[in-house]
Write an enzyme that holds these catalytic residues in place. Sequence first.
Site, PDB file in Angstrom:
ATOM      1  N   LYS A 130       0.657  -1.371   0.234  1.00  0.00           N
ATOM      2  CA  LYS A 130      -0.029   0.392  -0.069  1.00  0.00           C
ATOM      3  C   LYS A 130       0.743   1.370   0.005  1.00  0.00           C
ATOM      4  CE  LYS A 130      -4.026  -0.144   2.463  1.00  0.00           C
ATOM      5  NZ  LYS A 130      -5.122  -0.083   1.920  1.00  0.00           N
ATOM      6  N   ARG A 164      -3.726   2.715   8.320  1.00  0.00           N
ATOM      7  CA  ARG A 164      -4.136   1.484   7.369  1.00  0.00           C
ATOM      8  C   ARG A 164      -2.719   0.650   7.670  1.00  0.00           C
ATOM      9  NH1 ARG A 164      -6.795   4.833   3.645  1.00  0.00           N
ATOM     10  NH2 ARG A 164      -9.144   4.032   3.387  1.00  0.00           N
ATOM     11  N   GLY A 214      -7.148 -10.522   6.055  1.00  0.00           N
ATOM     12  CA  GLY A 214      -6.964 -11.142   7.763  1.00  0.00           C
ATOM     13  C   GLY A 214      -6.196 -10.372   8.311  1.00  0.00           C
ATOM     14  N   MET A 255      -4.874  -6.640  10.039  1.00  0.00           N
ATOM     15  CA  MET A 255      -6.158  -5.438  10.831  1.00  0.00           C
ATOM     16  C   MET A 255      -6.673  -4.781   9.641  1.00  0.00           C
ATOM     17  SD  MET A 255      -4.486  -2.654  12.922  1.00  0.00           S
ATOM     18  CE  MET A 255      -5.226  -1.208  12.235  1.00  0.00           C
ATOM     19  N   ARG A 257      -2.562  -1.722  -6.310  1.00  0.00           N
ATOM     20  CA  ARG A 257      -1.578  -2.784  -6.142  1.00  0.00           C
ATOM     21  C   ARG A 257      -1.905  -3.832  -6.993  1.00  0.00           C
ATOM     22  NH1 ARG A 257      -4.377  -5.169  -0.658  1.00  0.00           N
ATOM     23  NH2 ARG A 257      -6.214  -5.845  -1.580  1.00  0.00           N
ATOM     24  N   HIS A 312       5.605 -42.789   0.077  1.00  0.00           N
ATOM     25  CA  HIS A 312       4.951 -43.696  -0.857  1.00  0.00           C
ATOM     26  C   HIS A 312       3.563 -43.124  -1.638  1.00  0.00           C
ATOM     27  CE1 HIS A 312       2.008 -47.177  -2.251  1.00  0.00           C
ATOM     28  NE2 HIS A 312       3.074 -47.472  -2.979  1.00  0.00           N
ATOM     29  N   SER A 350      21.303 -40.309 -13.947  1.00  0.00           N
ATOM     30  CA  SER A 350      19.959 -39.668 -13.479  1.00  0.00           C
ATOM     31  C   SER A 350      20.125 -39.388 -11.856  1.00  0.00           C
ATOM     32  CB  SER A 350      18.731 -40.486 -14.046  1.00  0.00           C
ATOM     33  OG  SER A 350      17.766 -39.790 -13.481  1.00  0.00           O
ATOM     34  N   CYS A 375      15.496 -37.326 -11.782  1.00  0.00           N
ATOM     35  CA  CYS A 375      14.250 -37.857 -11.694  1.00  0.00           C
ATOM     36  C   CYS A 375      13.561 -37.954 -10.156  1.00  0.00           C
ATOM     37  CB  CYS A 375      14.323 -39.162 -12.436  1.00  0.00           C
ATOM     38  SG  CYS A 375      15.279 -40.355 -11.484  1.00  0.00           S
ATOM     39  N   TYR A 415      18.258 -32.671 -18.842  1.00  0.00           N
ATOM     40  CA  TYR A 415      16.804 -32.648 -18.836  1.00  0.00           C
ATOM     41  C   TYR A 415      16.582 -32.771 -17.205  1.00  0.00           C
ATOM     42  CZ  TYR A 415      17.248 -37.668 -17.876  1.00  0.00           C
ATOM     43  OH  TYR A 415      17.756 -38.887 -17.326  1.00  0.00           O
TER      44      TYR A 415
HETATM   45  C1  PEP Z   1      14.931 -41.286  -6.087  1.00  0.00           C
HETATM   46  O1  PEP Z   1      15.225 -41.930  -5.132  1.00  0.00           O
HETATM   47  O2  PEP Z   1      14.948 -40.064  -6.293  1.00  0.00           O
HETATM   48  C2  PEP Z   1      14.085 -41.967  -7.166  1.00  0.00           C
HETATM   49  C3  PEP Z   1      13.447 -41.203  -8.299  1.00  0.00           C
HETATM   50  O3  PEP Z   1      13.947 -43.251  -7.056  1.00  0.00           O
HETATM   51  P1  PEP Z   1      12.407 -43.823  -5.888  1.00  0.00           P
HETATM   52  O4  PEP Z   1      11.756 -42.514  -5.636  1.00  0.00           O
HETATM   53  O5  PEP Z   1      11.810 -44.749  -6.707  1.00  0.00           O
HETATM   54  O6  PEP Z   1      13.383 -44.281  -4.752  1.00  0.00           O
END
Ligand code: PEP
Length: 894
Positions: A27, A97, A106, A108, A351, A471, A780, A850, A870
Amino acid sequence: MKEKFVYFFSKKLSEGSKEMKNLLGGKGSGLAEMASIGLPVPAGFTITTEVCDLFYKNDRHYPAGLEKEVDENMRKLEKEVGKKFGDADDPLLVSVRSGAPLSMPGMMETILNLGLNDRSVAGLAKKTGNRRFALDAYRRFIMMYGSTAKGIDREEFNHAFETLKNQHTRKRLNLAAHVKVNDTDVDESELEKLVTEFKAIYKKLIGKDFPQDPKEQLWGSVDAVFGSWMAEKAVTYRRVEKIKGVVGTAVNVQQMVFGNMGPKSGTGVCFTRDPNSGENIFYGDYLVNAQGEDVVAGIRTPIKLSEFEKADPRSYEQLVDVRRILEGHFKDMQDLEFTVEEGRLYMLQCRTGKRSPGATFKIAVDMVNEKLISKEDALLRIKDKDIEGIFYPIIDPDQKDEMKKNFLVAGIDAVPGAATGKVVFNAKEAEAAAAKSEKVILVRKETSPEDVGGMHAAQGILTATGGKTSHAAVVARGWGKCCIVGCEKLNINYEKEELSVGDIVVKKGEEITLNGSTGQVYRGAMRLIKPEPPASFTTLMGWVDKIRAIKVRTNADTPYDARKAVELGAEGIGLCRTEHMFFDTEERRLAIQEMIVADTLAGRIEALNKLLPFQKEDFKGIFQAMDGFPVTIRLIDPPLHEFVPHTEDKQKQLAQKIGVPFEKIRLRVEQLHEANPMLGHRGCRLTITYPEILDMQVRAIIEAACECAAAGVKVSPEIMIPLTIDKKELQILEIRTRQVADGIIKTKGAKLKYLVGTMIEVPRAALLADQIAEVAEFFSFGTNDLTQMTMGISRDDAGKFLPEYVDEKKAGIFSDDPFQSLDQAGVGMLVKMAIEKGRKTKPELKIGICGEHGGDPKSVEFCCRVGMNYVSCSPFRVPIARLAAAQAKIKETK
Ligand code: PEP
Ligand code: MG
């Protein structure tokens, strides 16, 4: 240099600017900027956020020199407007303000008309020639100061006001009982009475007279604003919205202008574009003859801007001018508050306007087309939440009251989106209910691979334990399925088939709603809405793909997920977890269990041969879906005990199904038990012990690839060995992989190129990456395990304490959950080093990630910076990773 705590703003002198948002709040910096570009802003000053920070650091004491600076600025303000604070003839009135650097509903509310007392109210009456107006302003001030600054329940004042209206105004006007008495019907003498009553309420509840000294009023209000920064609702809001690194709120003190001076006055709130659709139309509400709090309180229905134009075209025209100037200046959609006093427009706030995810894309693309901003600026404005918002269902935000009323418990927001359904406590029941088209939420203490069928069938998943890479979270994320984990306050009683949070009990079959974007759980079924991705999303993602330098792949285990990911822009599979394929049907489950129970090599090979056709079919489907994009397939990874039943009942059923004595199964399961399975017999340690599993999996991959290639489908398989710790270990498996693969290729007379590489998931592999690269054709980074092993924190149990580590107001040890956003300082150091070492050995080494971090924007930026080829993430995060990659490139170029 002397510290500066207060910044003045007026048309003549504006000490702040839009760049000073952190110091002056949204503000304050907006007001300073508007004043400096010549817009009509009532003069005032801003006390900085730094003061708020010091206030808390110094045990709620203000820094020395602040009071003097505020006094000086008050004098400056009096001079500028030609009125005196508390004056008996023509008093200066101000508003106070709050204003944090980020908008925080939320926090004042506002205090208006500050400076009124028994003396100055007479001065205001005289000056305006309108005693009714002056008394009305005074009663509003007493109510706002009493409730907002001193915590009196607003109802105390409202009740007194209603009583007065009914006992006096109604009688005077002779109104029937069913006719509503409006605030504007109350006359001067009645207001006089009301002011006396309000002051009496104040005295009764606070134990002191309503303050007559304007300076005391001012500091009372300033105290309240700074105090509100740590109020529970504000702290909760910052936690839920993950607002960090903001030191405090600023306080804005500004000359009052009056929207309640008659029919040519009023107050309004507007957006320079439609915040819901993003359309380039002026959007907002206006309330004639009213002060700001009337709009918020909803005491009268405001009119649309189009009606405002008709009612008061001259004022409206001024506002249209301001809209044009502000959009041109800020180059973004603005949220404005304004007041018209007797036909003159005053701006009270501007804003960056909050907007729906769909509108975010439309506004960004439109502004590029209107040449207001560059494509790069447009891309930098989009957040991962905006993309999530257009793919996942959300709770219809119109149900705020129900949400408040039905809130049950909060856990970790593992997968965004919302879901409603009846509570079930086991996976089989979830599957059975889904088969009858019933919507269910699967509630478990934790999930295991055996639950995947039920998890898939359920609308959403709720677990009491686990973190973001548990998991349940990993599997649900792959499907884009709403999931909340680590809900530690949730008691689950499988026997009684009920869950409870404190005294509240929810039984099986009762409905609940999950908001996976915030981690909040509600009783009952909330209404959900699914936003449609706008055309502008496609346009913008086209720009993203032209800019980014890094590829984006996906983690997918089925042809369906692979196709979905390609639709979302994936350019390959970075991780296909083959073990998920073993759970798909009972036939597959039995085959792998038979293999595990078999005690001879021949027995194991026989069981594996049953699995071979299934794996092969899955791989063919995936190769077809990916149509030439690289597909990284990881060989078996989890410890074998995850594949076998642990209860006597289930072991007996298995014994019967595969014709093996129960005792033998029981013993085998016992034998597989490990004290520390995450550091046990898993990953490539399994294929070192049981190379026949590798043989079957490589055969399935290569046969599927050869058959696809023969049918004209382009294939590019990459075989990945998990959890490698040593060059020799990898070499043994690489040689065996090539023997099997080359044998098949030769027999089939096929021409097939494939790669063999490894995951880097164990710190030792990162440390010895130069040696490992002598064997591997690609790396990876499995950063789920690499984080777990580098930090020595279990990815499945971290929910018990990690939230405290991340919460700024608790231990605040980490700024982010390291399983969600890569710990760049620690784990990142290993990643960086492994890349450098690996490429030193093999400059062309292909490198990706990954772990779950591949879909986290900050981690993607890191991956770009350290030179990966990647990132790979779950299908629904692919657009987010594409955007993050483009943003990283833009930032790097800038
Ligand atoms: C990891 O450990 O980052 C992975 C991709 O394998 P997982 O999650 O299956 O153990
Ligand atoms: Mg792993």
